[in-house]
Design an enzyme around this catalytic site. Sequence first.
Site, PDB file in Angstrom:
ATOM      1  N   ASP A 100      49.845  32.857  30.633  1.00 40.50           N
ATOM      2  CA  ASP A 100      49.352  34.233  30.488  1.00 40.50           C
ATOM      3  C   ASP A 100      48.078  34.456  31.291  1.00 40.50           C
ATOM      4  O   ASP A 100      47.061  33.826  31.025  1.00 40.50           O
ATOM      5  CB  ASP A 100      49.080  34.503  28.999  1.00 40.50           C
ATOM      6  CG  ASP A 100      48.626  35.928  28.741  1.00 40.50           C
ATOM      7  OD1 ASP A 100      48.912  36.810  29.581  1.00 40.50           O
ATOM      8  OD2 ASP A 100      47.989  36.165  27.704  1.00 40.50           O
ATOM      9  N   ASP A 316      48.241  42.260  35.638  1.00 44.50           N
ATOM     10  CA  ASP A 316      48.522  41.493  34.422  1.00 44.50           C
ATOM     11  C   ASP A 316      49.973  41.026  34.373  1.00 44.50           C
ATOM     12  O   ASP A 316      50.886  41.846  34.355  1.00 44.50           O
ATOM     13  CB  ASP A 316      48.211  42.373  33.201  1.00 44.50           C
ATOM     14  CG  ASP A 316      48.397  41.641  31.883  1.00 44.50           C
ATOM     15  OD1 ASP A 316      48.302  40.404  31.864  1.00 44.50           O
ATOM     16  OD2 ASP A 316      48.642  42.324  30.877  1.00 44.50           O
TER      17      ASP A 316
END
Length: 444
Positions: A100, A316
């Site tokens: 992530d 992201d």
Amino acid sequence: MFSSLLSVLLASSALASPVKVNSFVTLPISKRVNLTGTRTLLERDLARVTHLRDKAHARLSGQPLASRAVISDQVFNEATTYLAAVDVGTPPTTFALIIDTGSSNTWVGATTPFVNTATTVSTGQSVAVSYGSGDFQVRHYPPNLPELNKPQGYGAPCGITFSLADHRALLPGTEVLDTVTLAPGLTITNQSIGVASSSDGFEGVDGILGIGPVDLTLDTLSPDTNSAIPTVTDNLFTQGTITQNLIGISFEPTNVDEIQNGELTFGGTDSTKFTGEIHFAPVTTVAPASEFWGITQSVRYGASTTIFNNLAGIVDTGTTLLLLPTSGFNTYTRATGAVEDATTGLLRVTNAQFNKLQSLFFTINGQTFEFTANAQLWPRALNTAIGGRANNIYLIVSSLGASTETGFDFVNGFVWLERFYSVFDTTNKQIGFATTPFTNSTIN
Ligand SMILES: *[C@@H]1O[C@H](CO)[C@@H](O)[C@H](O)[C@H]1NC(C)=O
Ligand SMILES: *[C@@H]1O[C@H](CO)[C@@H](O)[C@H](O)[C@H]1NC(C)=O
Ligand SMILES: *[C@@H]1O[C@H](CO)[C@@H](O)[C@H](O)[C@H]1NC(C)=O
């Protein structure tokens, strides 16, 4: 379910030849699409983004968000995630960790129990991070996925999961320092790791490999609240294993629901994955986007329709869609003629409107990147995987649901990163982008 994923991860990594070249670590990444449950892709993205933004505002203003547990919250959007098989301890236990870029703590033990070994040192601190909204459904790999080319370094496969349900995933735990092996022969000593003491919503996944900026780890330890915890990338760099503190990420668009088609490179970039130059932009100084992998950009639709100018937002991997500020989204909707589709939450266009769809142009630090009409589509072959109708045409451009000038006005999510190679450079506080052989792909 979980053990079969892990055994495939392990089987594939055994096939990779652990030849150390330069100081790169290359991890192939697989994409997987399977979204069911009550919440749409858009609702999941908005839950993550709202939480990221609120958390950054709270931290910047020194105001507690609510309770301490909530300050250290991190929403993890499970719509797109990547898994790597990571070894911890001596002898090692292997964990399946989500990669992530929007969080920075490393966690293990949510499903497979953590085992104390000769290299484990308990620090006596507790760690609290929660990843709101959703649980994880991990499905195993197709058994005969082709091995990716591995141009440098080490290879280990990762898988993507799309989440299904709707409940809060909380990882409270304790901090240990231990030896972490990211790929065969590639080892970090003294890595701070959160060991989950309980977890909710991490079915089939053992934790997170957080590769965001290190400051996102502030406020996650207790009692040592003000200590930042070096990320795995930081430690690879300070321990001399990689020579540049940066990560290169390659995704490719696809119209199948499971494929190994991505690559994460620690310490360098993989020139086989992009075309032309990498164009860098400084991490934005505009808060709160500055807390993340944030940039400033301008976006135009077609030749002359301004979507927005010079706003700050983030790049992201944990967000699926391309999210625009409300005013820019409204401009885009008018320009394309799209309507909002109640079932999927996405915009929908007719065939005639699609045939007229123009490119979006992203200008980042003086360089313009063309995001084609095809790139603006959700892959039509995957419509039913997100609850849509097979013959509809859905767009991946959605609204952040906030007016402009919040300092966090857009998210270039996964669908955008499928068209451009991205480089997250901690040393020079910059983010780079390059075109790829797939920038103009018409696969969607
Ligand atoms: C998605 O996952 C669910 C639960 O694991 C499974 O029942 C379903 O068949 C999957 N859907 C597709 C399209 O693969
Ligand atoms: C190990 O890491 C911790 C924090 O992550 C740090 O405080 C400590 O100094 C490190 N120890 C060594 C020997 O590097
Ligand atoms: C994509 O196509 C446009 C023209 O439509 C062209 O100008 C551009 O160079 C192409 N980009 C890449 C990376 O091939």
